[in-house]
Design a protein around this motif. Sequence first.
Motif, PDB file in Angstrom:
ATOM      1  N   ALA A  51       0.807  -1.219   0.000  1.00  0.00           N
ATOM      2  CA  ALA A  51       0.000   0.000   0.000  1.00  0.00           C
ATOM      3  C   ALA A  51       0.841   1.271   0.000  1.00  0.00           C
ATOM      4  O   ALA A  51       0.369   2.330  -0.405  1.00  0.00           O
ATOM      5  CB  ALA A  51      -0.931   0.003   1.216  1.00  0.00           C
ATOM      6  N   SER A  52       2.074   1.173   0.473  1.00  0.00           N
ATOM      7  CA  SER A  52       2.919   2.363   0.508  1.00  0.00           C
ATOM      8  C   SER A  52       3.429   2.670  -0.895  1.00  0.00           C
ATOM      9  O   SER A  52       3.588   1.789  -1.719  1.00  0.00           O
ATOM     10  CB  SER A  52       4.096   2.156   1.460  1.00  0.00           C
ATOM     11  N   GLU A  53       3.670   3.952  -1.167  1.00  0.00           N
ATOM     12  CA  GLU A  53       4.196   4.358  -2.463  1.00  0.00           C
ATOM     13  C   GLU A  53       5.613   3.827  -2.638  1.00  0.00           C
ATOM     14  O   GLU A  53       6.469   4.028  -1.782  1.00  0.00           O
ATOM     15  CB  GLU A  53       4.215   5.880  -2.588  1.00  0.00           C
ATOM     16  N   ASN A  54       5.847   3.102  -3.737  1.00  0.00           N
ATOM     17  CA  ASN A  54       7.178   2.579  -4.016  1.00  0.00           C
ATOM     18  C   ASN A  54       8.030   3.662  -4.662  1.00  0.00           C
ATOM     19  O   ASN A  54       7.778   4.069  -5.785  1.00  0.00           O
ATOM     20  CB  ASN A  54       7.085   1.371  -4.965  1.00  0.00           C
ATOM     21  N   VAL A  55       9.031   4.106  -3.948  1.00  0.00           N
ATOM     22  CA  VAL A  55       9.939   5.112  -4.485  1.00  0.00           C
ATOM     23  C   VAL A  55      11.371   4.648  -4.234  1.00  0.00           C
ATOM     24  O   VAL A  55      11.705   4.244  -3.118  1.00  0.00           O
ATOM     25  CB  VAL A  55       9.713   6.493  -3.839  1.00  0.00           C
TER      26      VAL A  55
END
Length: 343
Positions: free
Chosen positions: A226-230
């Motif tokens: 769910a976290s933004e992959n950066v």
Amino acid sequence: MLTPRRIEIFKAIVDEFIKTAEPVGSKTLQQKYKLQYSSATIRNDMQALEEMGYLEKTHTSSGRIPSTLGYKFYCENLLSNSAIDRKMEIAIREAFDASNMNIEEAIHLSCNILSEMTNMTSGAIGPDSRTQKLEHIKLFQLDERNAVCVFITNTGHTETKTFHFEEDIPYADIEACTDILNGKLRGTPITDLPAKMEFIRPDLSAVVKRHDLLFTAFIKAFVRFASENVYFSGRDRMLYQPEFEDINKLKQLMTMLDDSTVWKRIDEGENALAVTTKRGAQLTWVNDLAVVRSKFRVRGTESGELMVVGPSRMNYDKVISMLDYAAKMIEKMYSSGGDDWDE
């Protein structure tokens, strides 16, 4: 009023400042750029460009530097749209050809190459989980303490996570847990999965013997999904840019690099100024920081973005051409199938 002469002077100032990081004066423009105008005429036009907001005057010099609005005008109207430098093209292509990579490795390699070639920080943004819903879960047991889980979304995107358990997990528990999750979580937005897991915990405990270990493993996986992959490469390269000799600016940048949510919403900031170039690159300026992004797609869906982060004083032609080429290489390699983004 922006006359052809003022545009010529303005472009020369931007080009010179990008090269030197030094305020540009009328004498430099006359001598280095062979402008056939008097010093008085050039100074008057520089003053007019400053009044229009395209140039700024520093406190330490009589020369001018481009403003953020000036960079926006430059990138909208004055980029040469030149092709990627041949040496850079060959270096990127050979790096891709030299190894058998999954898409995650290819994206990381692209970032490393971009950082090396631009001497700035580069990064990649993965798929936006806010727009996706869980379609199906597949869990493959490797042995009694290891399993591979594949999450499939309604957009066709997949995420692969490896589970390692501290104790043995029977195959029957793996199978029962997967059946319950597929029945209860299908159609759930990715960002809502961790919260919804709490509601189905009693269902798991009633059927699955080692539900506690499996529950913890899935919660961790869903939070990561769910976290933004950066991903970033070359963070330390910003130390060598004159603009970030100011320790406060550097601290602010490092804080931004540690916050993955910033980059998905970089255009929404109060001080942000954004533009999309004719070639499709997206540029955003936040104070003295410039972010240049290029989207890549695999299997016809928008999968993510490559980006270069640096001072507003960057060689936009060079950066955009390299980003564009690297994104196209990723599309070429993975548009017909293969691995998906994996954190």
